[in-house]
Write a protein that holds these residues in place. Structure first.
Motif, PDB file in Angstrom:
ATOM      1  N   ASN A  58      23.435  38.333  71.178  1.00 55.58           N
ATOM      2  CA  ASN A  58      24.460  39.503  71.443  1.00 55.58           C
ATOM      3  C   ASN A  58      25.707  39.280  70.827  1.00 55.58           C
ATOM      4  O   ASN A  58      26.046  37.960  70.539  1.00 55.58           O
ATOM      5  CB  ASN A  58      24.440  39.714  72.977  1.00 55.58           C
ATOM      6  CG  ASN A  58      25.278  38.421  73.693  1.00 55.58           C
ATOM      7  OD1 ASN A  58      24.609  37.473  73.958  1.00 55.58           O
ATOM      8  ND2 ASN A  58      26.697  38.883  73.890  1.00 55.58           N
ATOM      9  N   TYR A  59      26.384  40.362  70.235  1.00 56.57           N
ATOM     10  CA  TYR A  59      27.533  40.206  69.705  1.00 56.57           C
ATOM     11  C   TYR A  59      28.600  41.016  70.240  1.00 56.57           C
ATOM     12  O   TYR A  59      28.617  42.122  70.885  1.00 56.57           O
ATOM     13  CB  TYR A  59      27.169  40.845  68.282  1.00 56.57           C
ATOM     14  CG  TYR A  59      26.273  39.907  67.444  1.00 56.57           C
ATOM     15  CD1 TYR A  59      24.952  40.250  67.485  1.00 56.57           C
ATOM     16  CD2 TYR A  59      26.625  38.707  66.778  1.00 56.57           C
ATOM     17  CE1 TYR A  59      24.009  39.652  66.901  1.00 56.57           C
ATOM     18  CE2 TYR A  59      25.661  38.017  65.942  1.00 56.57           C
ATOM     19  CZ  TYR A  59      24.329  38.556  65.881  1.00 56.57           C
ATOM     20  OH  TYR A  59      23.416  37.666  65.285  1.00 56.57           O
ATOM     21  N   ALA A  60      30.107  40.593  70.139  1.00 59.48           N
ATOM     22  CA  ALA A  60      31.073  41.576  70.178  1.00 59.48           C
ATOM     23  C   ALA A  60      30.991  42.818  69.318  1.00 59.48           C
ATOM     24  O   ALA A  60      30.526  42.767  68.215  1.00 59.48           O
ATOM     25  CB  ALA A  60      32.345  40.712  69.787  1.00 59.48           C
ATOM     26  N   ASP A  61      31.443  43.907  69.994  1.00 55.43           N
ATOM     27  CA  ASP A  61      31.213  45.185  69.253  1.00 55.43           C
ATOM     28  C   ASP A  61      32.055  45.097  67.840  1.00 55.43           C
ATOM     29  O   ASP A  61      31.705  45.558  67.004  1.00 55.43           O
ATOM     30  CB  ASP A  61      31.935  46.324  70.228  1.00 55.43           C
ATOM     31  CG  ASP A  61      31.242  46.941  71.068  1.00 55.43           C
ATOM     32  OD1 ASP A  61      31.547  47.209  72.183  1.00 55.43           O
ATOM     33  OD2 ASP A  61      29.948  46.373  71.152  1.00 55.43           O
ATOM     34  N   SER A  62      33.216  44.336  67.627  1.00 50.87           N
ATOM     35  CA  SER A  62      33.986  44.217  66.574  1.00 50.87           C
ATOM     36  C   SER A  62      33.170  43.447  65.426  1.00 50.87           C
ATOM     37  O   SER A  62      33.541  43.878  64.159  1.00 50.87           O
ATOM     38  CB  SER A  62      35.202  43.606  66.890  1.00 50.87           C
ATOM     39  OG  SER A  62      35.054  42.196  67.356  1.00 50.87           O
ATOM     40  N   LYS A  64      29.615  43.495  65.094  1.00 51.01           N
ATOM     41  CA  LYS A  64      28.136  44.057  65.123  1.00 51.01           C
ATOM     42  C   LYS A  64      27.919  44.555  63.680  1.00 51.01           C
ATOM     43  O   LYS A  64      28.553  45.244  63.220  1.00 51.01           O
ATOM     44  CB  LYS A  64      27.769  45.096  66.289  1.00 51.01           C
ATOM     45  CG  LYS A  64      27.584  44.289  67.745  1.00 51.01           C
ATOM     46  CD  LYS A  64      27.292  45.492  68.444  1.00 51.01           C
ATOM     47  CE  LYS A  64      26.913  45.057  70.133  1.00 51.01           C
ATOM     48  NZ  LYS A  64      26.618  46.068  70.827  1.00 51.01           N
TER      49      LYS A  64
END
Length: 115
Positions: A58-62, A64
């Protein structure tokens, strides 16, 4: 216990790429979660990306679509491939390993994105 040592940081121009590595002092195949965090000047430390022992991520939106986290259990190393870097990605990047009773951090490595 585990010791973590980051490498691969430095200065890069906007739009460039870097690959961070985090070498662990023990076998990481049994470590359930490993993560990359970052802390920019004057800001709180934030989660960038995480990966489980099963390989789910999973990733931070900033980040992705630009960053990719991976782990090589044969080399006991965690990676963060960073593409299309922006000045806002400038920070000290830390790797973290979550063991059963305690989390362990690396010493951090500077990434600077600037022209």
């Amino acid at each position: 216990q585990v010791q973590l040592v980051e490498s691969g940081g430095g200065l890069v121009q906007p739009g460039g790429s870097l690959r961070l590595s985090c070498a662990a002092s023990r076998r990481i195949s049994s470590i359930n979660y490993m993560q990359w965090y970052r802390q920019a000047p004057g800001k709180e430390r934030e989660l960038v990306a995480a990966i489980s022992s099963a390989g789910s991520t999973n990733y931070a939106d900033s980040v992705k679509g630009r960053f990719t986290i991976s782990r090589d259990n044969t080399k006991n190393t965690l990676y963060l491939q960073m593409n299309s870097l922006k000045p806002d990605d400038t920070a000290v990047y830390y790797c973290r390993a979550d063991l059963i009773l305690q989390a362990y951090w690396g010493q951090g490595i500077q990434v600077t994105v600037s022209s």
